[in-house]
Design an enzyme around this catalytic site. Structure first.
Site, mmCIF file in Angstrom:
data_model
loop_
_atom_site.group_PDB
_atom_site.id
_atom_site.type_symbol
_atom_site.label_atom_id
_atom_site.label_comp_id
_atom_site.label_asym_id
_atom_site.label_seq_id
_atom_site.Cartn_x
_atom_site.Cartn_y
_atom_site.Cartn_z
ATOM 1 N N CYS A 154 17.350 -26.051 -52.563
ATOM 2 C CA CYS A 154 17.795 -26.460 -53.900
ATOM 3 C C CYS A 154 17.804 -27.991 -54.005
ATOM 4 C CB CYS A 154 19.176 -25.877 -54.174
ATOM 5 S SG CYS A 154 19.777 -26.152 -55.854
ATOM 6 N N CYS A 155 18.346 -28.666 -52.982
ATOM 7 C CA CYS A 155 18.352 -30.134 -52.995
ATOM 8 C C CYS A 155 16.926 -30.695 -52.948
ATOM 9 C CB CYS A 155 19.140 -30.680 -51.806
ATOM 10 S SG CYS A 155 20.927 -30.721 -52.036
ATOM 11 N N CYS A 167 26.720 -32.529 -57.191
ATOM 12 C CA CYS A 167 26.589 -31.448 -58.162
ATOM 13 C C CYS A 167 27.864 -30.599 -58.165
ATOM 14 C CB CYS A 167 25.407 -30.564 -57.809
ATOM 15 S SG CYS A 167 23.811 -31.374 -57.962
ATOM 16 N N CYS A 206 28.515 -27.706 -55.650
ATOM 17 C CA CYS A 206 28.544 -28.087 -54.234
ATOM 18 C C CYS A 206 29.561 -29.178 -53.947
ATOM 19 C CB CYS A 206 27.154 -28.539 -53.799
ATOM 20 S SG CYS A 206 25.895 -27.281 -54.046
ATOM 21 N N CYS A 258 22.205 -34.518 -48.856
ATOM 22 C CA CYS A 258 21.294 -33.772 -49.721
ATOM 23 C C CYS A 258 19.861 -33.876 -49.258
ATOM 24 C CB CYS A 258 21.408 -34.260 -51.167
ATOM 25 S SG CYS A 258 20.921 -35.972 -51.401
HETATM 26 S S1 SF4 Z 1 23.884 -30.501 -54.459
HETATM 27 FE FE1 SF4 Z 1 23.917 -28.257 -54.715
HETATM 28 S S2 SF4 Z 1 23.329 -27.804 -56.848
HETATM 29 FE FE2 SF4 Z 1 22.809 -29.977 -56.379
HETATM 30 S S3 SF4 Z 1 20.677 -29.928 -55.830
HETATM 31 FE FE3 SF4 Z 1 21.854 -29.777 -53.898
HETATM 32 S S4 SF4 Z 1 22.192 -27.569 -53.478
HETATM 33 FE FE4 SF4 Z 1 21.441 -27.802 -55.624
#
Ligand code: SF4
Length: 230
Positions: A117-118, A200, A203, A226
């Site tokens: 996701c990151c 985010c 998280c 991240c």
């Molecule tokens: S901090 Fe969490 S929601 Fe944001 S990009 Fe990374 S995994 Fe995704």
């Protein structure tokens, strides 16, 4: 002016030797005086680096990684900074919206694979936009965490072939807070609500007073970064 990799490496070494202990604004000015196209990464947690950049380099580009998962307060902080500081705030979005990502990878990818996701929502968009620049500056500080304790003020970003600046690397938490107060800086309101480190929303957790500031990030997992700084 464009630079070869060799020239950028030489400049990074020169800057690293010359700027140890220099004020943050001198670090930023060195980059621009060297002919580097510079961007400032602005997470909108605190606005110390963005404020310094706005005074030293009015009109400089500030990159905000708009992941689609930010707290409302963080987006409001970005908008306030864009309106009040002499910088050009660029909101950098991932290739896919959250809905598109959900359709391809399933909902709440951040719960199942936060590294991916990151990568999709932070690292890839940053890598792509940094193609327009020679150097980038971040607000990384040694005091933030064990993994950041050796952060250099000037380095060569091997992954992106850019010069990377961390003008606040030597600043303590107390210095940041005192500077923000003395200059009445725009602050993310979450900072005073138990969130000393803000990413985010899915998280980021509140942390107890006195706890490791970054312990609220990806809490309960082994993830601590991240990926944009590794
Ligand atoms: S901090 Fe969490 S929601 Fe944001 S990009 Fe990374 S995994 Fe995704």
């Amino acid at each position: 002016m464009s630079f070869t990799e060799r020239e950028l490496r030489a400049l990074a070494a020169e800057g690293a030797a010359a700027l140890t202990g220099s004020p943050a604004t001198e670090v930023l000015q060195w980059a621009v005086n060297s002919g580097l196209r510079l961007a400032i990464a602005g997470s909108m947690q605190d606005t110390v680096l963005v404020h310094l950049a706005s005074t030293a380099l009015p009109g400089v580009d500030v990159l905000f990684l708009d992941t689609g998962y930010h707290f409302r307060e963080t987006l409001q902080t970005r908008d306030r900074v864009a309106a009040a500081y002499s910088v050009r705030v660029r909101s950098i979005t991932p290739r896919q919206t959250v809905a598109e990502q959900d359709a391809d990878y399933g909902v709440a990818l951040h719960e199942r694979d936060p590294d991916l996701c990151c990568a999709l929502r932070k690292t890839q968009p940053l890598d792509e936009v940094l193609g327009e620049y020679d150097a980038w500056a971040t607000g990384l500080r040694r005091a933030e965490s064990e993994s950041r304790r050796d952060t250099p003020i000037v380095s060569y970003d091997e992954r992106r072939d850019k010069i990377k600046l961390a003008p606040l690397a030597a600043w303590s938490d107390e210095q940041v807070a005192a500077f923000a107060e003395a200059h009445d800086l725009i602050a993310n309101p979450l900072l005073s609500q138990g969130y000393p480190s803000i990413g985010c929303a899915p998280c980021t957790r509140r942390v107890a007073a006195g706890a490791d500031a970054r312990s609220g990030r990806w809490a309960g997992t082994a993830k601590t970064e991240c990926g944009i700084h590794v």
